[in-house]
Design a protein around this motif. Structure first.
Motif, PDB file in Angstrom:
ATOM      1  N   SER A  31       0.796  -1.224   0.000  1.00 11.29           N
ATOM      2  CA  SER A  31       0.000   0.000   0.000  1.00 11.29           C
ATOM      3  C   SER A  31       0.837   1.287   0.000  1.00 11.29           C
TER       4      SER A  31
ATOM      5  N   ALA B 125      -0.906   4.133   0.934  1.00 14.96           N
ATOM      6  CA  ALA B 125      -1.698   4.994   1.830  1.00 14.96           C
ATOM      7  C   ALA B 125      -2.053   4.172   3.061  1.00 14.96           C
TER       8      ALA B 125
ATOM      9  N   GLN C 293       3.155   3.208   2.509  1.00 15.35           N
ATOM     10  CA  GLN C 293       2.691   3.448   3.886  1.00 15.35           C
ATOM     11  C   GLN C 293       1.574   2.465   4.215  1.00 15.35           C
TER      12      GLN C 293
ATOM     13  N   GLU D   1      -1.167   4.637  10.000  1.00 17.01           N
ATOM     14  CA  GLU D   1      -1.234   6.083  10.206  1.00 17.01           C
ATOM     15  C   GLU D   1       0.023   6.560  10.949  1.00 17.01           C
TER      16      GLU D   1
ATOM     17  N   HIS E 120       7.145   8.627   7.212  1.00 20.14           N
ATOM     18  CA  HIS E 120       6.025   9.577   7.229  1.00 20.14           C
ATOM     19  C   HIS E 120       5.946  10.320   8.568  1.00 20.14           C
TER      20      HIS E 120
END
Ligand code: NAD
Length: 321
Positions: free
Chosen positions: A200, A202, A227, A230, A255
């Motif tokens: 992925s 996202a 990513q 979260e 991130h």
């Protein structure tokens, strides 16, 4: 030079042997005895292939070499061979002479599974009962099989963006005699350990989907831009990795670092926990997160182990170069 062909690896290499080799080399990395060389990865402009080298030297294990290979997206359809292709070359660190050439495809899957399983062994709560999987592709089956050996799990739960792939991991749970339940991402709150292994770009798993005390092994993110979870999750977790430089640049931590939620000094080497120089998990409420980016030394460690096994069993092929 010794050759261990790809076709022999399945019968030779065990999960236990991969675990031991990866645990040892992570420890050597943390104590400064082993280091990875800068990674080369090139789009070669032919067959859409990504080709590169990952190498390193482990002074403790006296393992020197590199894994060469990459990703050929047209392989399966055009040539009926798998898309990921790699070969490991080992060199004698005393003389520089090439020592071995080893098929690297299955070894890559096994060393990646061993990495998340080493993290579970050292960071998950002892009383972990529910194993959560985010991802159900090729690599997920390897990760799950190895993870289930680390704690007396009672149940496996799984989420995948493409639900039709979930039977891949359900089969592994079945083999281990454990019930399997497909869940929504919110359902991951029930998990004590979560392994994510997707391609992925996202985040799927949010901080609100993870309960206090969980251990996560995020294994899919190995390139800039990818990513799985979260970034806010890393801010509330204690973050560990195989190699800090990779974690903050191409791993899951890229991130959280870019968003200023954590800094490089918040990311700890798993090898320090193995060595005892970092205490690891400090409480039953702490969330621990292993950012497994994949390093060349892992490949060299499992390749060296499989060469020893092949020599022991008399199936290593000797050639002059
Ligand atoms: P695969 O193609 O067999 O499976 C891909 C998985 O990702 C599937 O579960 C699919 O449903 C899921 N997925 C695809 N797009 C998604 C999206 N947008 N959101 C959420 N999930 C999505 O691949 P694989 O062989 O299982 O490898 C998975 C990932 O692991 C790859 O990204 C690969 O680069 C990475 N990997 C990392 C290491 C390491 O050492 N860290 C080693 C090997 C592979």
């Amino acid at each position: 030079m010794l050759i261990v062909p790809e076709r022999e690896i399945g019968a030779l290499m065990t999960r236990a042997s991969a675990f031991e080799a990866v645990e040892k080399v992570f420890a050597a990395m943390a104590s400064g005895e082993a280091y990875n060389f800068p990674v080369i990865r090139e789009a070669i402009g032919h067959e859409d292939a990504l080709y590169g080298f990952k190498g390193g030297f482990d002074r403790a294990g006296l393992t020197l070499g590199l894994k060469a290979g990459g990703y050929w997206p047209n392989n399966l359809e055009k040539f009926r061979v798998i898309n990921h292709q790699s070969t490991v070359f080992l060199f004698d660190p005393d003389t520089g002479k090439v020592a071995a050439m080893v098929g690297g495809n299955l070894l890559t899957a096994l060393r990646t599974a061993a990495a998340s399983s080493v993290s579970i062994a050292h960071l998950a709560r002892r009383d972990a009962k529910v194993m959560g999987m985010v991802g159900a592709g090729h690599q997920a089956t390897f990760q799950l099989r190895a993870a289930l050996e680390q704690r007396p799990f009672e149940k496996v739960i799984g989420w995948n963006l493409h639900p039709e792939m979930l039977p891949n991991i359900e089969t592994v749970a079945d083999e281990a005699g454990l019930p399997f339940e497909a869940v929504a991402l919110e359902g991951m709150r029930e998990a004590d350990v979560i392994v994510s292994i997707t391609s992925s770009f996202a985040p799927s798993l949010m901080a609100a989907h993870v309960s206090p005390g969980t251990h996560l092994a995020c294994m899919g993110t190995d390139t800039r831009g990818k990513q799985e979870v979260e970034a806010a999750l890393l801010a509330v977790a204690t973050v560990f990795t195989d190699e800090v430089a990779q974690s903050v640049s191409i791993g899951e931590a890229q991130h959280a670092v870019a968003e200023g939620l954590i800094s490089e000094s918040d990311v700890h080497q798993i090898g320090a926990v193995i060595n005892g120089s970092h205490p690891g998990r400090r409480s039953d409420e702490e969330i621990t997160l292993f950012d497994g980016t994949g390093v060349g030394l892992q490949d060299l460690a499992v390749a060296a182990a499989v060469v020893d096994l092949a020599v022991e069993k008399g199936i290593a092929i000797e050639v002059d170069v």
